[in-house]
Enzyme design. Structure first.
Site, PDB file in Angstrom:
ATOM      1  N   GLY A 171    -133.928 -10.747 -50.770  1.00 30.80           N
ATOM      2  CA  GLY A 171    -133.257 -11.664 -51.689  1.00 30.80           C
ATOM      3  C   GLY A 171    -132.613 -10.845 -52.772  1.00 30.80           C
ATOM      4  O   GLY A 171    -133.296 -10.128 -53.492  1.00 30.80           O
ATOM      5  N   HIS A 172    -131.297 -10.867 -52.830  1.00 30.46           N
ATOM      6  CA  HIS A 172    -130.577 -10.090 -53.832  1.00 30.46           C
ATOM      7  C   HIS A 172    -129.882 -11.012 -54.813  1.00 30.46           C
ATOM      8  O   HIS A 172    -129.146 -11.899 -54.402  1.00 30.46           O
ATOM      9  CB  HIS A 172    -129.539  -9.187 -53.156  1.00 30.46           C
ATOM     10  CG  HIS A 172    -130.150  -8.097 -52.346  1.00 30.46           C
ATOM     11  ND1 HIS A 172    -129.442  -7.350 -51.444  1.00 30.46           N
ATOM     12  CD2 HIS A 172    -131.409  -7.629 -52.316  1.00 30.46           C
ATOM     13  CE1 HIS A 172    -130.248  -6.465 -50.894  1.00 30.46           C
ATOM     14  NE2 HIS A 172    -131.448  -6.618 -51.397  1.00 30.46           N
ATOM     15  N   GLN A 184    -135.522  -4.573 -48.928  1.00 30.30           N
ATOM     16  CA  GLN A 184    -136.922  -4.166 -49.129  1.00 30.30           C
ATOM     17  C   GLN A 184    -136.972  -2.819 -49.873  1.00 30.30           C
ATOM     18  O   GLN A 184    -136.148  -2.596 -50.727  1.00 30.30           O
ATOM     19  CB  GLN A 184    -137.681  -4.101 -47.790  1.00 30.30           C
ATOM     20  CG  GLN A 184    -137.941  -5.455 -47.151  1.00 30.30           C
ATOM     21  CD  GLN A 184    -136.753  -6.013 -46.401  1.00 30.30           C
ATOM     22  OE1 GLN A 184    -136.157  -5.325 -45.602  1.00 30.30           O
ATOM     23  NE2 GLN A 184    -136.418  -7.246 -46.652  1.00 30.30           N
ATOM     24  N   LYS A 214    -131.467  -3.684 -56.240  1.00 29.05           N
ATOM     25  CA  LYS A 214    -130.468  -3.072 -55.360  1.00 29.05           C
ATOM     26  C   LYS A 214    -129.193  -3.896 -55.293  1.00 29.05           C
ATOM     27  O   LYS A 214    -128.098  -3.356 -55.210  1.00 29.05           O
ATOM     28  CB  LYS A 214    -131.026  -2.938 -53.928  1.00 29.05           C
ATOM     29  CG  LYS A 214    -132.176  -1.991 -53.809  1.00 29.05           C
ATOM     30  CD  LYS A 214    -132.701  -1.937 -52.387  1.00 29.05           C
ATOM     31  CE  LYS A 214    -133.376  -3.215 -51.921  1.00 29.05           C
ATOM     32  NZ  LYS A 214    -134.590  -3.592 -52.636  1.00 29.05           N
ATOM     33  N   GLY A 215    -129.358  -5.230 -55.343  1.00 31.82           N
ATOM     34  CA  GLY A 215    -128.194  -6.125 -55.249  1.00 31.82           C
ATOM     35  C   GLY A 215    -127.204  -5.821 -56.347  1.00 31.82           C
ATOM     36  O   GLY A 215    -126.013  -5.654 -56.104  1.00 31.82           O
ATOM     37  N   GLY A 248    -139.507  -2.809 -53.025  1.00 33.38           N
ATOM     38  CA  GLY A 248    -138.464  -3.843 -52.982  1.00 33.38           C
ATOM     39  C   GLY A 248    -138.268  -4.463 -54.354  1.00 33.38           C
ATOM     40  O   GLY A 248    -138.998  -4.142 -55.312  1.00 33.38           O
ATOM     41  N   ASP A 249    -137.241  -5.305 -54.474  1.00 40.36           N
ATOM     42  CA  ASP A 249    -136.943  -6.017 -55.724  1.00 40.36           C
ATOM     43  C   ASP A 249    -136.632  -5.062 -56.875  1.00 40.36           C
ATOM     44  O   ASP A 249    -136.916  -5.371 -58.035  1.00 40.36           O
ATOM     45  CB  ASP A 249    -138.097  -6.953 -56.137  1.00 40.36           C
ATOM     46  CG  ASP A 249    -138.527  -7.861 -55.002  1.00 40.36           C
ATOM     47  OD1 ASP A 249    -137.635  -8.398 -54.331  1.00 40.36           O
ATOM     48  OD2 ASP A 249    -139.742  -8.004 -54.770  1.00 40.36           O
ATOM     49  N   PRO A 303    -144.936 -15.251 -57.703  1.00 37.79           N
ATOM     50  CA  PRO A 303    -144.956 -14.324 -58.841  1.00 37.79           C
ATOM     51  C   PRO A 303    -145.177 -12.903 -58.329  1.00 37.79           C
ATOM     52  O   PRO A 303    -145.981 -12.701 -57.416  1.00 37.79           O
ATOM     53  CB  PRO A 303    -146.153 -14.785 -59.687  1.00 37.79           C
ATOM     54  CG  PRO A 303    -146.873 -15.809 -58.909  1.00 37.79           C
ATOM     55  CD  PRO A 303    -146.058 -16.207 -57.717  1.00 37.79           C
TER      56      PRO A 303
HETATM   57  P1  IMP Z   1    -142.139  -9.605 -44.046  1.00 35.86           P
HETATM   58  O1  IMP Z   1    -141.019  -8.635 -44.227  1.00 35.86           O
HETATM   59  O2  IMP Z   1    -141.761 -11.017 -44.306  1.00 35.86           O
HETATM   60  O3  IMP Z   1    -142.848  -9.389 -42.742  1.00 35.86           O
HETATM   61  O4  IMP Z   1    -143.253  -9.259 -45.171  1.00 35.86           O
HETATM   62  C1  IMP Z   1    -143.981  -8.038 -45.171  1.00 35.86           C
HETATM   63  C2  IMP Z   1    -144.215  -7.552 -46.597  1.00 35.86           C
HETATM   64  O5  IMP Z   1    -142.976  -7.125 -47.163  1.00 35.86           O
HETATM   65  C3  IMP Z   1    -144.749  -8.608 -47.564  1.00 35.86           C
HETATM   66  O6  IMP Z   1    -145.590  -7.967 -48.515  1.00 35.86           O
HETATM   67  C4  IMP Z   1    -143.500  -9.120 -48.266  1.00 35.86           C
HETATM   68  O7  IMP Z   1    -143.785  -9.672 -49.527  1.00 35.86           O
HETATM   69  C5  IMP Z   1    -142.721  -7.829 -48.370  1.00 35.86           C
HETATM   70  N1  IMP Z   1    -141.261  -8.024 -48.448  1.00 35.86           N
HETATM   71  C6  IMP Z   1    -140.418  -8.320 -47.443  1.00 35.86           C
HETATM   72  N2  IMP Z   1    -139.162  -8.383 -47.881  1.00 35.86           N
HETATM   73  C7  IMP Z   1    -139.195  -8.089 -49.186  1.00 35.86           C
HETATM   74  C8  IMP Z   1    -138.181  -7.960 -50.189  1.00 35.86           C
HETATM   75  O8  IMP Z   1    -136.979  -8.097 -49.953  1.00 35.86           O
HETATM   76  N3  IMP Z   1    -138.622  -7.656 -51.441  1.00 35.86           N
HETATM   77  C9  IMP Z   1    -139.924  -7.441 -51.722  1.00 35.86           C
HETATM   78  N4  IMP Z   1    -140.899  -7.544 -50.809  1.00 35.86           N
HETATM   79  C10 IMP Z   1    -140.543  -7.869 -49.563  1.00 35.86           C
END
Ligand code: IMP
Length: 423
Positions: free
Chosen positions: A40-41, A223, A16-17, A12-13, A303
């Site tokens: 979060g984009h 993600q 993509k946005g 993730g991160d 972070p």
């Molecule tokens: P959840 O999706 O809130 O259940 O989190 C599960 C795992 O996915 C955790 O390690 C979060 O930090 C990670 N995670 C969920 N959404 C994102 C995203 O959009 N970007 C990066 N990590 C994410």
């Protein structure tokens, strides 16, 4: 005509946005297919910065339809907050569509997310705390509440009472928490329901009609591959399928309607939350990447952990998503480093492992095997032609392409919409 998926190739991160926003220019519809406001984009348009969590970045273009498919989980409060935030900044929501079959995040999902993380202690996942996992759990356990249920008060009350029969036992007996009352939830959700009502529709029908009429559809991943419930670093994953396969189940579009799958790949690697990360840099190089790359979560502000690019992970992402190309992002963050490393395999005891294993954490550690590359000093943020990049940056990119077997057709050299090399 070409329908494209933009999927995260890492944790993730990946940016993509921005890539979706760039490509959305040529699309008629932009669609989210999974996840919720855990995403979060960040999209920068001119001088303006937008942080989107649920609404596809296509909303920033007036003439595109923005669609939330049935695979998305929607927190009505977060959704309304985001809608109103956009409206306040003059962005029209006239082209927003929400699936009637998307599942709804309820207050007890958010509570259970936090309580379960607390119960797990040291072995917690490090979730975003938005109730995502418990909502998908209810969906699979067949006690979920869907957007269509919100629109019919009688049905909502009946379903909510049934769900609470179960969840209140959990809250009270397992977590020592206060039980919830259906009426109070309905009352609190009422204003959100009224705000959402006009946007709810059969989005599978809408998308398939658009496809029949030769309109171009972009599926915007949230993600990333390694957070996928099936193909990620289980159990340190999210509870949905961010991989390309999730597009079909999350939108009601068949696989034959999809042409290209773009894997968005950061030029290094980051992760938020717990879980294995073989190339993590817990030193000043990691801090350099975090500071220069502004690696702090858009959703939680945490972070991000930073490390070198990991090729076994990327090869896995190419395979499980059927990637046709990558969009390489944040290469400008590497400017100024003397040395850049790329992990091409892992050393696992005496064995050299070139493919992503089912568990990266093990008693015998997976130690990265690195190739070392020279860095570059020149500012590359205004370069728009691949050939004008410093020689060492070109070598780094070409080596990545060679290792993963697909081209980097977009190379992002800065956060702005126009800061990219298109090949
Ligand atoms: P959840 O999706 O809130 O259940 O989190 C599960 C795992 O996915 C955790 O390690 C979060 O930090 C990670 N995670 C969920 N959404 C994102 C995203 O959009 N970007 C990066 N990590 C994410």
């Amino acid at each position: 005509m070409s329908n494209k998926i933009v999927v995260g190739a890492q944790w993730g991160d990946e940016g993509k946005g921005k890539i979706t926003d760039m490509l959305a220019e040529t699309a008629d519809l932009v669609v989210r297919y999974g996840g919720g406001n855990n995403a979060g984009h960040t999209v920068i348009v001119g001088e303006e910065k937008f942080e989107l969590h649920l609404i596809p970045s296509g909303i920033l273009y007036e003439d595109k339809k923005s669609v939330l498919g049935g695979g998305v989980v929607i927190d009505p409060e977060a959704m309304v907050e985001e809608m109103e935030g956009l409206e306040e900044r003059g962005i029209s929501l006239a082209n927003l569509y929400i699936s009637e079959t998307a599942h709804v995040i309820m207050p007890y999902h958010r509570m259970l997310d936090a309580l379960e993380e607390e119960r797990k202690g040291d072995s917690k996942i490090g979730t975003t705390g938005k109730g995502i996992g418990p909502c998908y759990t209810d969906k699979t356990a067949r006690r979920g509440i869907r957007i269509a249920d919100l629109l019919d008060e009688g049905r909502l009350r009946a379903k909510l009472e049934k769900a609470l029969d179960y969840h209140n036992v959990l809250l009270e007996k397992v977590y020592n928490a206060e039980p919830l009352k259906a009426e109070e939830i309905i009352k609190a959700y009422q204003p959100y329901i009224e705000k959402l009502r006009p946007y709810v529709t059969n989005t599978s029908l809408l998308l398939n009609e658009a496809h029949k009429n030769n309109q171009k559809i972009f599926f915007e991943g949230a993600q990333g591959t390694l957070l996928d419930i099936d193909y990620g670093t289980y159990p340190f994953v999210t509870s949905s399928n961010p991989t390309a396969g999730g597009v079909c189940t999350g939108t009601g579009m068949g696989p034959t309607t999809i042409d290209d799958v773009i894997g968005v790949t950061k030029a290094y690697l980051t992760r938020v939350g717990a879980g294995p990360f073989p190339t993590e840099l817990e030193n000043e190089q990691g801090e350099y990447l975090r500071d220069k790359g502004h690696e702090f979560g858009v959703t939680t502000g945490r972070p991000r952990r930073c490390g070198w690019l990991d090729i076994p992970i990327l090869k896995h992402a190419v395979r499980v998503n059927g990637l046709t190309e990558i969009a390489l992002t944040k290469i400008d963050v590497l400017t100024g480093l003397d040395e850049i490393k790329v992990c091409t395999a892992y050393k696992h005891g005496e064995e050299i492992v070139e493919e992503f294993p089912p568990y990266l954490e093990s008693e015998i550690p997976y130690e990265p095997v690195y190739e070392n590359w020279h860095g570059w000093e020149e500012d590359i943020t205004e370069i728009r032609d691949f050939e004008k990049l410093p020689e060492n940056a070109k070598k780094y990119i070409k080596r990545i392409e060679e290792l993963i077997g697909i081209p980097a057709k977009i190379i992002s050299v800065g956060p702005g919409r126009k800061q990219a090399i298109i090949r």
